[in-house]
Design a protein around this motif. Structure first.
Motif, PDB file in Angstrom:
ATOM      1  N   HIS A  64      43.517  47.536  44.192  1.00  0.00           N
ATOM      2  CA  HIS A  64      42.530  48.298  43.426  1.00  0.00           C
ATOM      3  C   HIS A  64      41.159  47.825  43.906  1.00  0.00           C
ATOM      4  CE1 HIS A  64      42.899  44.576  41.198  1.00  0.00           C
ATOM      5  NE2 HIS A  64      41.976  44.880  40.314  1.00  0.00           N
ATOM      6  N   ASP A  68      37.146  41.036  43.587  1.00  0.00           N
ATOM      7  CA  ASP A  68      37.896  39.855  44.035  1.00  0.00           C
ATOM      8  C   ASP A  68      39.106  40.237  44.895  1.00  0.00           C
ATOM      9  OD1 ASP A  68      38.527  40.921  41.434  1.00  0.00           O
ATOM     10  OD2 ASP A  68      39.925  39.268  41.092  1.00  0.00           O
ATOM     11  N   HIS A  69      39.319  41.542  45.132  1.00  0.00           N
ATOM     12  CA  HIS A  69      40.483  41.999  45.889  1.00  0.00           C
ATOM     13  C   HIS A  69      40.140  42.692  47.217  1.00  0.00           C
ATOM     14  CE1 HIS A  69      43.189  41.276  42.412  1.00  0.00           C
ATOM     15  NE2 HIS A  69      42.058  41.465  41.752  1.00  0.00           N
ATOM     16  N   ASP A 164      46.875  43.494  39.558  1.00  0.00           N
ATOM     17  CA  ASP A 164      46.330  43.118  38.243  1.00  0.00           C
ATOM     18  C   ASP A 164      47.030  43.844  37.094  1.00  0.00           C
ATOM     19  OD1 ASP A 164      44.594  41.499  39.595  1.00  0.00           O
ATOM     20  OD2 ASP A 164      42.770  42.307  38.694  1.00  0.00           O
ATOM     21  N   HIS A 202      46.852  37.285  39.562  1.00  0.00           N
ATOM     22  CA  HIS A 202      46.285  36.199  38.761  1.00  0.00           C
ATOM     23  C   HIS A 202      47.401  35.584  37.906  1.00  0.00           C
ATOM     24  CE1 HIS A 202      42.324  37.857  39.790  1.00  0.00           C
ATOM     25  NE2 HIS A 202      42.780  39.046  39.412  1.00  0.00           N
TER      26      HIS A 202
HETATM   27 ZN   LIG Z   1      41.622  40.817  39.834  1.00  0.00          ZN
END
Ligand SMILES: [Zn+2]
Length: 252
Positions: A64, A68-69, A164, A202
């Motif tokens: 997505h 952070d990805h 996520d 995560h």
């Molecule tokens: Zn994330």
């Protein structure tokens, strides 16, 4: 320096400690092609990934468009390789993704200068399969945390890359999240006996019971039931839980 860890033959995990939380991507090596599942937060996060690819054809997959990805792509010496994502992910590169980058570049001067947003080149709606040679990665849309979230299933290894959509102690639920849709999709994976290992972006890696624990939390939020959150939550997850309790649904 992020050092990829071998999880099983032909599968590496890229695990990064950010100040607020940790994030995890993956590298899947097939006989002919290799997939980098998420490029994480910064080009330097990918420095030791390219050598793993061993001159195989590279395909990048974005789980997505959250920062952070997907911010490390140019760290792979990015050329014209395909970047696969759900259609809404591409749309976010014209809406919130550049806004987030600009915000972080303003609030943390110098830290994010090397980041270049590289948009997906190949999008799908519901499902897309990648044959890597001897191993398959099937991508499925699973909206809820964001509208563009996907999961990746590797049937040959019984591994679900959950992005996520699954998290410990619980996922981040936007106020207008389509929770019914999210729950239904996770129920399907929770009952799928092919899934032996769930690898979220995560939190700890686990078996299918991790999906059940997330389902219980999501259902309690949807049904406005009293929830006893785990004790000893850090500030990030205490805030996340307080935010999750604000859920009102797509119409609300
Ligand atoms: Zn994330």
């Amino acid at each position: 320096m992020l050092n990829p860890k071998m999880f099983r033959p032909s599968l590496w995990l890229t695990e990064l400690e950010l100040p607020e939380f940790a994030v995890r991507g993956a590298v899947i090596i097939g006989q002919h092609r290799a997939v980098v599942w998420d490029t994480l937060s910064h080009p330097r996060d990918m420095a030791l990934v390219r050598p793993l690819l061993d001159n195989k054809e590279l395909i990048i997959v974005y789980s997505h468009a959250d920062w952070d990805h997907v911010w490390g792509t140019v760290g792979l010496d990015y050329g014209e390789e395909p970047i696969v994502a759900q259609a809404e992910c591409l749309a976010r590169f014209s809406t919130d993704a550049p806004v987030t980058l600009q915000k972080k570049q303003t609030t943390e001067p110098g830290v994010w200068d090397e980041v270049v947003l590289v948009t997906p080149t190949l999008t799908f709606q519901a499902e897309y399969a990648l044959d890597l040679g001897g191993v398959t990665l099937t991508l499925q849309h699973l909206p809820g945390h964001t509208e563009d979230c996907i999961v990746g299933f590797i049937p040959e290894w019984g591994i679900l890359l959950a992005g996520d959509t699954i998290e410990t102690p619980f996922p981040i639920i936007p106020r207008d999240s389509p929770l019914d849709q999210w729950i239904m999709a996770l129920q399907k994976w929770a009952q799928d006996e092919r899934v032996q290992t769930v690898i979220p972006a995560h939190g700890p890696i686990a078996d299918r019971t991790l999906i059940e624990r997330n389902l219980a939390y999501l259902q309690a939020i949807r049904d406005h039931q009293a929830i006893q959150p785990p004790t000893n939550l850090d500030d990030f997850y205490q805030e996340t839980h307080d935010g999750n309790l604000q859920w009102r649904g797509p119409e609300g």
